[in-house]
Every structure is written in C-alpha cells, then in structure tokens.
Design a protein around this motif. Structure first.
Motif, mmCIF file in Angstrom:
data_model
loop_
_atom_site.group_PDB
_atom_site.id
_atom_site.type_symbol
_atom_site.label_atom_id
_atom_site.label_comp_id
_atom_site.label_asym_id
_atom_site.label_seq_id
_atom_site.Cartn_x
_atom_site.Cartn_y
_atom_site.Cartn_z
ATOM 1 N N UNK A 123 33.215 41.169 72.397
ATOM 2 C CA UNK A 123 33.505 39.752 72.175
ATOM 3 C C UNK A 123 33.567 39.521 70.671
ATOM 4 N N UNK A 124 34.760 39.219 70.168
ATOM 5 C CA UNK A 124 34.971 39.078 68.720
ATOM 6 C C UNK A 124 34.953 37.603 68.346
ATOM 7 N N UNK A 125 34.064 37.265 67.409
ATOM 8 C CA UNK A 125 33.858 35.870 67.021
ATOM 9 C C UNK A 125 33.895 35.727 65.507
ATOM 10 N N UNK A 126 34.944 35.126 64.945
ATOM 11 C CA UNK A 126 34.913 34.790 63.520
ATOM 12 C C UNK A 126 34.113 33.507 63.317
ATOM 13 N N UNK A 127 33.407 33.407 62.209
ATOM 14 C CA UNK A 127 32.648 32.184 61.965
ATOM 15 C C UNK A 127 32.625 31.856 60.485
ATOM 16 N N UNK A 128 32.557 30.553 60.215
ATOM 17 C CA UNK A 128 32.506 30.082 58.824
ATOM 18 C C UNK A 128 31.741 28.764 58.786
ATOM 19 N N UNK A 129 30.503 28.808 58.293
ATOM 20 C CA UNK A 129 29.665 27.614 58.113
ATOM 21 C C UNK A 129 29.518 26.790 59.394
ATOM 22 N N UNK A 130 29.189 27.455 60.482
ATOM 23 C CA UNK A 130 29.015 26.759 61.762
ATOM 24 C C UNK A 130 27.693 27.134 62.431
ATOM 25 N N UNK A 131 26.660 27.342 61.644
ATOM 26 C CA UNK A 131 25.424 27.899 62.178
ATOM 27 C C UNK A 131 24.855 27.150 63.384
ATOM 28 N N UNK A 133 26.540 42.487 66.700
ATOM 29 C CA UNK A 133 26.796 43.323 65.519
ATOM 30 C C UNK A 133 27.490 42.437 64.496
ATOM 31 N N UNK A 134 26.961 42.407 63.281
ATOM 32 C CA UNK A 134 27.474 41.507 62.245
ATOM 33 C C UNK A 134 28.303 42.263 61.213
ATOM 34 N N UNK A 135 29.448 41.692 60.884
ATOM 35 C CA UNK A 135 30.284 42.175 59.793
ATOM 36 C C UNK A 135 30.594 40.982 58.892
ATOM 37 N N UNK A 136 30.803 41.248 57.626
ATOM 38 C CA UNK A 136 31.039 40.157 56.679
ATOM 39 C C UNK A 136 32.277 40.442 55.839
ATOM 40 N N UNK A 137 32.876 39.373 55.345
ATOM 41 C CA UNK A 137 33.993 39.480 54.415
ATOM 42 C C UNK A 137 33.996 38.243 53.526
ATOM 43 N N UNK A 138 34.714 38.313 52.424
ATOM 44 C CA UNK A 138 34.949 37.116 51.628
ATOM 45 C C UNK A 138 35.818 36.166 52.436
ATOM 46 N N UNK A 139 35.831 34.913 52.045
ATOM 47 C CA UNK A 139 36.545 33.895 52.825
ATOM 48 C C UNK A 139 38.052 34.158 52.804
ATOM 49 N N UNK A 140 38.568 34.730 53.904
ATOM 50 C CA UNK A 140 39.984 35.106 53.995
ATOM 51 C C UNK A 140 40.675 34.479 55.195
ATOM 52 N N UNK A 141 39.936 33.752 56.015
ATOM 53 C CA UNK A 141 40.551 33.110 57.154
ATOM 54 C C UNK A 141 40.246 33.803 58.470
ATOM 55 N N UNK A 142 40.498 33.070 59.565
ATOM 56 C CA UNK A 142 40.141 33.556 60.899
ATOM 57 C C UNK A 142 40.930 34.792 61.312
ATOM 58 N N UNK A 143 42.214 34.851 60.936
ATOM 59 C CA UNK A 143 43.029 35.997 61.323
ATOM 60 C C UNK A 143 42.482 37.294 60.756
ATOM 61 N N UNK A 144 42.178 37.291 59.471
ATOM 62 C CA UNK A 144 41.615 38.484 58.827
ATOM 63 C C UNK A 144 40.252 38.828 59.433
ATOM 64 N N UNK A 145 39.464 37.801 59.755
ATOM 65 C CA UNK A 145 38.148 38.035 60.352
ATOM 66 C C UNK A 145 38.283 38.677 61.730
ATOM 67 N N UNK A 146 39.227 38.193 62.519
ATOM 68 C CA UNK A 146 39.437 38.794 63.842
ATOM 69 C C UNK A 146 39.920 40.231 63.720
ATOM 70 N N UNK A 205 32.613 34.599 54.957
ATOM 71 C CA UNK A 205 32.177 34.061 53.670
ATOM 72 C C UNK A 205 31.391 32.773 53.764
ATOM 73 N N UNK A 206 30.613 32.602 54.812
ATOM 74 C CA UNK A 206 29.831 31.373 54.980
ATOM 75 C C UNK A 206 28.878 31.163 53.802
#
Length: 311
Positions: A5-13, A64-77, A44-45
């Motif tokens: 189950x792939x979930x991108x997230x940004x400042x939605x704790x 399982x957590x992975x992180x990236x700089x703020x690049x958008x949902x597509x890149x996160x997925x 990038x939260x």
C-alpha cells in the motif's frame, strides 16, 4: 497475494495517523492474502510526521518509511513503487481512512476478475466517500457527489506493479496540482488494462469543513490544475483529454453562464457562502463555490494554453 500500500504524504499528520491505524487493523483471509506492507513516502513534510512515525514503530509493524525533498505526489508514488516488495500495489492518499475489509475486498475483486477474464490486464477501483467528520470519518454515507467517472485515480486503486513499470510510472513533469494519475491512466489504457469497480473497498476521504479562509488556496489549486491540464493535453492531444481538462467551448460557455461571466465570484458570493456555513452546511457551500472555482479552472486552462503557444 502480497500487497504494497503506497501512500505519499505531506504535512497531514493528524489524518495520516487515522489512515495508518485503519490499515493496521485489516481483517483478511490468509489463504488469499499472505501479508502486506504500508509504504509511506514523506514528501518533505515540515510537521512532526517523521518523528511520530519513528516513535510509533512498534504500533505500526507494517509501515516502511521513505523520504524525499518536496517534489510532489507523483514522484513520491514512484519512490514508493520502486521500493515496494509486493506484486500488487494499492494507491491511497494519506487523508483516506479505510474499513477493516479494505484489503480483502480488493484481493477478492482482483482474483475474481482475473479468473473470469483469464487475464491480469486489470486493476480494481474502490469507492471514495468524502467527509469532513474527523472524529468518525467512516460514518459518512455515500452521496451523489462522491461518484467518479475517472478511469484511473490514485485515491483508491489496486494494480500489479509490473503494469505500472511497463507504462512508465508517474510523469514527474506534473509538478503542480492535478492530472498526474489520470495521465498515467491514459498509458495504462493503451496497454489494454480494464477497470474493475470494487465498491466494497471503501475509503473515506477526509477534508476539513469548508470555510471562507480556504478560498484563496482553492482558487490557486484550480489555476494550477488548469496549467497541468494543458501539459496533459500536450502529451495526449485528444478530444477525450480536452473534455477531461475542460478545454472546450462547451465548458467555457457552461461555467461562463453559471458564473455570469465571473460576476459570481468569491467576493460577490461571500455573504451566501458564510450564511450556509453558519447554518451548518459547509459542504453545500463548497458545492456552490465550485461555480466560480470551475470558472477559474477553465480560465486557467485557456491562459496556460495561450501561453504555451507563445513560447
């Protein structure tokens, strides 16, 4: 069957907490689903998302957590899919709260369809019910406004990982709001994938109750969606895409008439919208606000298209 189950997230704790706890509470037939993982990609939260996930590891064994700089949902997925170990990927958003039979419903629908069609060129599309009830989101009933005619929308879909890879994954040129999932859907459709509706796989999409302070951000999103819509059309210059992004004379006429050429806008409609909110009807206020929000979107599409022709 093993799901990622792939979930991108940004400042939605706050809502992400509910999302993950619901996913940890799944009930399923182990003869059908061997196990699953929850691949969270933090985009990038700047809130406490990462620190909370770190302290809650023992209570979130599937995460399982992975992180990236703020690049958008597509890149996160894309990052989530690249690191997923499952044969099947389920996409949901981090503001979606699912029922305990969510995984079982997707699995059963996938197996039934594969057996019936004798093909794995399929994906399942679950139901998404919008709600602003944070305390009990799964109590929201289905509404006519929850209907979606989208072919591939990442709010609630399950698909084999190999088809995402073959289609080329999400296009990260869609750096602003909108269309990256539907654009991938066009490429999946060209591969011959068939959409299988799975209404029993229910996700409740939470958003805060509408208020007037949200309007500037909503307008900006519509303008961004217009820009990304033009990018969508440039990649797939078909009438079907023009209809999807509202770049037709019909949409311009429709929203022009309904908004009285833009005269019904956030300023002139403010008293009515505030009155509806005061009456405890924020959702109705939002639906009425969509009159001028769609007008901004159509204008944004045409402005972006004109700019693309001049550059």
């Amino acid at each position: 069957m093993f799901f990622s189950v792939v979930i991108p997230t940004y400042n939605r704790l706050p809502i992400l907490q509910k999302c993950l706890r619901a996913l940890e509470n799944q009930q399923f037939d182990t003869g059908l689903i061997s196990d699953y993982e929850i691949v969270v990609v933090d985009d990038g939260s700047t809130d406490a998302t990462i620190s909370w996930l770190d302290t809650e590891k023992a209570n979130l064994p599937h995460v399982r957590l992975f992180t990236q700089n703020h690049r958008g949902a597509g890149a996160a997925r894309n990052l989530g899919v690249e690191n997923a170990v499952g044969e099947y990927i389920i996409f949901i958003d981090s503001d979606l709260v699912v029922t305990e039979s969510f995984l079982q419903s997707h699995a059963q629908a996938l197996i039934t369809a594969e057996n019936k069609l004798q093909s794995d060129l399929i994906f399942t599309y679950g139901a998404v019910i919008n709600t602003c009830n944070f305390d009990n989101p799964t109590s929201e009933p289905y509404k006519i406004t929850d209907f979606s005619a989208a072919y591939f929308a990442t709010g609630n879909v399950a698909i084999k990982k190999k088809w995402l890879i073959e289609a080329g994954m999400f296009d990260t040129m869609f750096s602003q709001y909108g269309w990256e999932d539907l654009e991938l859907g066009v490429r999946l459709k060209r591969l011959g994938l068939k959409l299988i509706k799975c209404p029993s796989a229910v996700g409740y999409h939470w958003h805060p109750p509408f208020n007037l302070e949200q309007i500037p951000q909503l307008i900006e999103k519509e303008i961004e969606r217009g820009k990304m819509g033009v990018l969508f059309y440039q990649k797939h210059p078909t009438y079907e895409v023009k209809m999807m992004i509202q770049m037709t004379w019909l949409h311009r006429l429709l929203w022009g008439i309904l908004s009285l050429g833009g005269s019904l806008n956030e300023k002139t409609m403010k008293p009515l919208l505030q009155w509806l909110i005061n009456q405890g009807k924020p959702q109705l206020a939002l639906e009425i606000a969509r009159i001028f929000l769609n007008w901004y979107n159509v204008q944004g599409v045409y402005d972006a298209y004109k700019l693309s022709k001049n550059t």
